[in-house]
Design a protein around this motif. Sequence first.
Motif, PDB file in Angstrom:
ATOM      1  N   HIS A  39       0.078   5.101 -14.816  1.00  0.00           N
ATOM      2  CA  HIS A  39       1.248   4.261 -14.523  1.00  0.00           C
ATOM      3  C   HIS A  39       2.154   4.109 -15.748  1.00  0.00           C
ATOM      4  O   HIS A  39       3.368   3.994 -15.607  1.00  0.00           O
ATOM      5  N   GLY A 172      -5.960  -3.567   0.581  1.00  0.00           N
ATOM      6  CA  GLY A 172      -4.736  -3.856   1.321  1.00  0.00           C
ATOM      7  C   GLY A 172      -4.783  -3.467   2.792  1.00  0.00           C
ATOM      8  O   GLY A 172      -3.891  -3.838   3.560  1.00  0.00           O
ATOM      9  N   ARG A 191      -1.596  -5.923   2.778  1.00  0.00           N
ATOM     10  CA  ARG A 191      -0.607  -5.755   1.720  1.00  0.00           C
ATOM     11  C   ARG A 191       0.797  -6.204   2.156  1.00  0.00           C
ATOM     12  O   ARG A 191       1.583  -6.698   1.350  1.00  0.00           O
ATOM     13  N   LEU A 255      -3.633  -9.683 -19.264  1.00  0.00           N
ATOM     14  CA  LEU A 255      -4.250  -8.582 -20.016  1.00  0.00           C
ATOM     15  C   LEU A 255      -3.128  -7.726 -20.569  1.00  0.00           C
ATOM     16  O   LEU A 255      -2.246  -7.302 -19.814  1.00  0.00           O
ATOM     17  N   HIS A 304      -2.716   6.528  -2.354  1.00  0.00           N
ATOM     18  CA  HIS A 304      -3.382   7.380  -3.342  1.00  0.00           C
ATOM     19  C   HIS A 304      -4.629   6.650  -3.836  1.00  0.00           C
ATOM     20  O   HIS A 304      -4.759   5.433  -3.701  1.00  0.00           O
TER      21      HIS A 304
HETATM   22  N1  LIG Z   1      -2.057  -5.030 -18.307  1.00  0.00           N
HETATM   23  C1  LIG Z   1      -2.491  -3.883 -18.800  1.00  0.00           C
HETATM   24  O1  LIG Z   1      -2.680  -3.723 -20.014  1.00  0.00           O
HETATM   25  C2  LIG Z   1      -2.767  -2.779 -17.840  1.00  0.00           C
HETATM   26  C3  LIG Z   1      -3.684  -1.764 -18.155  1.00  0.00           C
HETATM   27  C4  LIG Z   1      -3.946  -0.786 -17.193  1.00  0.00           C
HETATM   28  C5  LIG Z   1      -3.278  -0.830 -15.977  1.00  0.00           C
HETATM   29  N2  LIG Z   1      -2.371  -1.818 -15.746  1.00  0.00           N
HETATM   30  C6  LIG Z   1      -1.664  -1.930 -14.470  1.00  0.00           C
HETATM   31  O2  LIG Z   1      -2.617  -2.271 -13.478  1.00  0.00           O
HETATM   32  C7  LIG Z   1      -2.127  -1.845 -12.216  1.00  0.00           C
HETATM   33  C8  LIG Z   1      -3.219  -1.123 -11.483  1.00  0.00           C
HETATM   34  O3  LIG Z   1      -3.492   0.090 -12.148  1.00  0.00           O
HETATM   35  P1  LIG Z   1      -4.366   1.185 -11.447  1.00  0.00           P
HETATM   36  O4  LIG Z   1      -4.428   2.311 -12.381  1.00  0.00           O
HETATM   37  O5  LIG Z   1      -5.628   0.592 -10.940  1.00  0.00           O
HETATM   38  O6  LIG Z   1      -3.455   1.535 -10.214  1.00  0.00           O
HETATM   39  P2  LIG Z   1      -3.804   2.335  -8.883  1.00  0.00           P
HETATM   40  O7  LIG Z   1      -4.996   3.197  -9.087  1.00  0.00           O
HETATM   41  O8  LIG Z   1      -2.527   2.955  -8.490  1.00  0.00           O
HETATM   42  O9  LIG Z   1      -4.261   1.203  -7.851  1.00  0.00           O
HETATM   43  C9  LIG Z   1      -3.499   0.090  -7.554  1.00  0.00           C
HETATM   44  C10 LIG Z   1      -3.952  -0.565  -6.257  1.00  0.00           C
HETATM   45  O10 LIG Z   1      -2.979  -1.549  -5.999  1.00  0.00           O
HETATM   46  C11 LIG Z   1      -2.774  -1.667  -4.592  1.00  0.00           C
HETATM   47  N3  LIG Z   1      -1.314  -1.781  -4.320  1.00  0.00           N
HETATM   48  C12 LIG Z   1      -0.691  -2.870  -3.867  1.00  0.00           C
HETATM   49  N4  LIG Z   1       0.607  -2.684  -3.742  1.00  0.00           N
HETATM   50  C13 LIG Z   1       0.856  -1.440  -4.134  1.00  0.00           C
HETATM   51  C14 LIG Z   1       2.036  -0.652  -4.220  1.00  0.00           C
HETATM   52  N5  LIG Z   1       3.240  -1.160  -3.887  1.00  0.00           N
HETATM   53  N6  LIG Z   1       1.923   0.626  -4.648  1.00  0.00           N
HETATM   54  C15 LIG Z   1       0.728   1.142  -4.984  1.00  0.00           C
HETATM   55  N7  LIG Z   1      -0.443   0.415  -4.934  1.00  0.00           N
HETATM   56  C16 LIG Z   1      -0.370  -0.844  -4.514  1.00  0.00           C
HETATM   57  C17 LIG Z   1      -3.423  -0.453  -3.949  1.00  0.00           C
HETATM   58  O11 LIG Z   1      -4.514  -0.934  -3.204  1.00  0.00           O
HETATM   59  P3  LIG Z   1      -4.411  -1.231  -1.640  1.00  0.00           P
HETATM   60  O12 LIG Z   1      -3.951   0.029  -0.977  1.00  0.00           O
HETATM   61  O13 LIG Z   1      -5.800  -1.612  -1.278  1.00  0.00           O
HETATM   62  O14 LIG Z   1      -3.402  -2.339  -1.499  1.00  0.00           O
HETATM   63  C18 LIG Z   1      -3.947   0.400  -5.104  1.00  0.00           C
HETATM   64  O15 LIG Z   1      -5.250   0.868  -4.860  1.00  0.00           O
HETATM   65  C19 LIG Z   1      -0.875  -1.001 -12.508  1.00  0.00           C
HETATM   66  O16 LIG Z   1       0.245  -1.822 -12.290  1.00  0.00           O
HETATM   67  C20 LIG Z   1      -1.010  -0.668 -13.974  1.00  0.00           C
HETATM   68  O17 LIG Z   1       0.242  -0.455 -14.579  1.00  0.00           O
HETATM   69  C21 LIG Z   1      -2.117  -2.777 -16.642  1.00  0.00           C
END
Ligand SMILES: NC(=O)c1ccc[n+]([C@@H]2O[C@H](COP(=O)([O-])OP(=O)(O)OC[C@H]3O[C@@H](n4cnc5c(N)ncnc54)[C@H](OP(=O)(O)O)[C@@H]3O)[C@@H](O)[C@H]2O)c1
Length: 314
Positions: A39, A172, A191, A255, A304
């Motif tokens: 991301h 979701g 969601r 975080l 995804h």
């Molecule tokens: N704060 C930090 O330092 C830090 C570090 C790492 C990552 N992050 C952030 O944490 C978040 C999650 O990262 P990740 O790598 O786990 O992401 P990911 O693999 O893309 O998974 C995100 C989950 O969020 C849900 N979701 C809800 N609304 C969504 C939307 N509009 N588009 C896509 N997914 C959506 C989905 O689950 P459902 O289909 O079940 O709803 C998906 O499985 C990201 O925003 C990333 O930037 C932040």
Amino acid sequence: MKAVRVHAWGEAPVMETVPAPTGCEGRSIVRIEAASVGHLDRTIWRGDFLHPPSLPYVPGVEGSGIVEQGEALPAGTRVWFRGGGLGTREDGTWRERCSVPDAILAPLPDDVPFDAGASFFSPCTSAWVALHEVGVVRAGERVLVSGATGAVGGIACQLALGAGARVFGAVGSAERIAQLADGVEPIVVDRRAPRTPKDVQAELLIDTVGGATLAALLPSVVAGGRAVLVGYLGGAQLALDLTQFIQRDVSLLPLNMLRREAAGHAAAPALLARIADGSLRLERRVFDFGQAAEALEWLGSPGHRGRAVLRWGG
Ligand SMILES: NC(=O)c1ccc[n+]([C@@H]2O[C@H](COP(=O)([O-])OP(=O)(O)OC[C@H]3O[C@@H](n4cnc5c(N)ncnc54)[C@H](OP(=O)(O)O)[C@@H]3O)[C@@H](O)[C@H]2O)c1
């Protein structure tokens, strides 16, 4: 040498021929085997990063490969690396060869595949730091994880189970339930219209979704509990009823892994060992470097699962 380059913010990256990197003090030349698409790469590619690189640029903040030349590690060493300005201040990992600062090079165990080595750092260390350093999980606690089949959420569920917690995984849609790790109790929080789940209470919430999903899940945290805020793919705004917020006394804990990168690096070897022995599983989809545009699109699309990884001939 081939590299994937971006010429305008948000436009599809293209494969081009660029000059090969040359060796210099404090850096090693690495033949790239795999590079992650995360991301953060999407944020930079869209032009939304606070300090963007100058265009055109080669994306990629994480990678793995084999040392070809350098002082820090012998040629032929398998390595993984992240940060050091790669993909942010300077060209990143989406290319055949990369000049990597020695300070960020780390050996990749033989039993960890290159695609896992290139993609484990962000999801695994973010989940670990969220649980253990920010949320300070304790054995026997109930942990509620949103986005529980996402890259960070999926790892957070597995680590929380390993820490002796009872784990609820919020997804979701019902189709996601089958993707939850064994031992995780499923909760569907639609969601499109999130609602507070009935009969679920937790001492710790790890929220990777944000927005309306976070608002719906906060009442499931017991008074005096903690909520770690990780991401906001589901929305960047949260309205708080201060009367309830103060009475319930739930700590909202952000975080920020850019500030906590050292803690991530400290946790990385043990997390890699768990990937190697199969006790930690990170879902990933492999794309060829020539499909970088598709990989970026896939990561941003609903449905995804896990991380995208680029490989040569992938
Ligand atoms: N704060 C930090 O330092 C830090 C570090 C790492 C990552 N992050 C952030 O944490 C978040 C999650 O990262 P990740 O790598 O786990 O992401 P990911 O693999 O893309 O998974 C995100 C989950 O969020 C849900 N979701 C809800 N609304 C969504 C939307 N509009 N588009 C896509 N997914 C959506 C989905 O689950 P459902 O289909 O079940 O709803 C998906 O499985 C990201 O925003 C990333 O930037 C932040």
